[in-house]
Scaffold this motif. Structure first.
Motif, short mmCIF file in Angstrom:
data_model
loop_
_atom_site.label_atom_id
_atom_site.label_comp_id
_atom_site.label_asym_id
_atom_site.label_seq_id
_atom_site.Cartn_x
_atom_site.Cartn_y
_atom_site.Cartn_z
N ILE A 138 0.84 -1.20 0.00
CA ILE A 138 0.00 0.00 0.00
C ILE A 138 0.88 1.26 0.00
N GLY A 139 1.94 1.23 0.82
CA GLY A 139 2.84 2.37 0.89
C GLY A 139 3.50 2.68 -0.43
N ILE A 140 3.89 1.65 -1.18
CA ILE A 140 4.51 1.85 -2.48
C ILE A 140 3.53 2.49 -3.46
N ALA A 141 2.24 2.15 -3.33
CA ALA A 141 1.24 2.64 -4.29
C ALA A 141 0.79 4.07 -4.00
N ILE A 142 1.12 4.62 -2.83
CA ILE A 142 0.63 5.95 -2.46
C ILE A 142 1.60 7.03 -2.96
N PRO A 143 1.14 7.97 -3.78
CA PRO A 143 2.00 9.10 -4.18
C PRO A 143 2.28 9.98 -2.96
N ASN A 144 3.53 10.44 -2.82
CA ASN A 144 3.86 11.19 -1.61
C ASN A 144 3.13 12.53 -1.52
N PHE A 145 2.83 13.17 -2.67
CA PHE A 145 2.11 14.44 -2.60
C PHE A 145 0.66 14.23 -2.14
N TRP A 146 0.05 13.11 -2.54
CA TRP A 146 -1.32 12.81 -2.09
C TRP A 146 -1.33 12.48 -0.61
#
Length: 320
Positions: A138-146
């Motif tokens: 899940i962490g890999i799939a989350i864009p850091n700006f979002w």
């Protein structure tokens, strides 16, 4: 060891030269005229030409490249078109925020990833392993700006524990202080660290599992060494080479990733300076900042290569 170091140093120099050529050429082919933007759309062609001559924009590309590179060697980055300030002063001022932000994010990444990776490896194919790897995916799939926006909505808007943006400064004279500065960087550091920690946790788990299958680990366990002592005292050290590789690349990515996160949190760092300079067509600032980021990536990789030889002496012999 001396030959190993010299070979890596030569590679570093050649890579930096290649990076400087690429950075210069890419910015040269961009459309637009810095002098025209600074003078405004209503400026006369004569005034634009005069400003271009003053800024040295009318000189051949080879001449400008040589002047730029030779200036970098002696620490002269030139003057900003938009700010009329030495670029070096602007960069150093912004690095005072960007570097601590990247270091804080890297510290969070390392602690979270090593703990999660070793925990998952120790519970291979069990519930703990599945849970950690699921969260990592899940962490890999989350864009850091979002994720940064979510942090602002939760901790700034709803809970009101942190400011939504801005930076108070590192000194009390600026209205801040060390604690206030670190507090302002905490949410941006978390936003940067989540994705990197997820990636590093998976790498750590795979490396630890590979080492756990080695004969020396079974021998240590047979002699009565506890699983925890074997993991942290023997296995992790031998699994560090791939982990250190990824950590080095991640630190460079964190420096580059601050461009987006700094703009989300309205932080006056290097990333925001690059964004503003692109908008202002201040190419001399953009060129130097991008080259600085490229140099940091190359230098980090150089340090990683040297750490190889420190962690595993076999690397020196095989490389030479």
């Amino acid at each position: 060891m001396g030959l190993f170091f010299l070979k890596r140093l030569l590679t570093l120099v050649v890579t930096l030269i290649g990076a400087s050529v690429v950075v210069f050429l890419v910015l040269e082919i961009l459309p637009g005229n810095a002098a025209q933007i600074l003078m405004g759309p209503d400026a006369s062609p004569e005034a634009v030409a005069a400003l271009a001559s003053k800024l040295g924009l009318d000189q051949p590309a080879t001449t400008r490249y040589w002047q730029w590179v030779s200036g970098l060697v002696v620490g002269d980055m030139g003057d900003s078109y938009a700010y009329s300030t030495p670029v070096l002063e602007l960069v150093l001022e912004r690095l005072a925020l960007t570097v601590p932000l990247a270091l804080m994010a890297m510290a969070l990444t390392t602690v979270l990833a090593l703990a999660a990776g070793v925990y998952a490896a120790a519970r291979h194919n069990k519930l703990g392993d599945v849970g950690v790897m699921g969260l990592a995916q899940i962490g890999i799939a989350i864009p850091n700006f979002w994720f940064a926006i979510l942090l602002i909505l939760l901790f700034s808007v709803k809970l009101q524990w942190f400011a939504a943006g801005g930076f108070p400064g590192w000194t009390e004279d600026e209205g801040g202080g060390l604690w206030a500065g670190l507090r302002a960087l905490l949410l941006p550091a978390i936003a940067l660290a989540v994705v990197q920690a997820a990636i590093l946790a998976r790498i750590t788990r795979s490396a630890v599992l590979e080492v756990l299958r080695e004969d020396f680990v079974r021998t240590a366990r047979a002699k009565g060494l506890s699983q925890r002592a074997a993991l942290w005292g023997h296995v992790l050290r031998n699994a560090l080479i791939p982990v250190v590789t990824v950590m080095g690349l991640q630190f460079a990515n964190l420096l580059a990733g601050t461009i987006v996160v700094e703009n989300v949190f309205y932080l006056p760092g290097l990333g925001r300076l690059i964004f503003q300079s692109i908008s202002n067509r201040d190419l001399i600032v953009v060129r130097n900042c991008v080259m600085l980021l490229a140099a940091m990536v190359v230098i980090v990789n150089f340090v990683v290569d040297i750490l190889y030889a420190v962690i595993d002496p076999r690397v020196k012999a095989s490389d030479i």
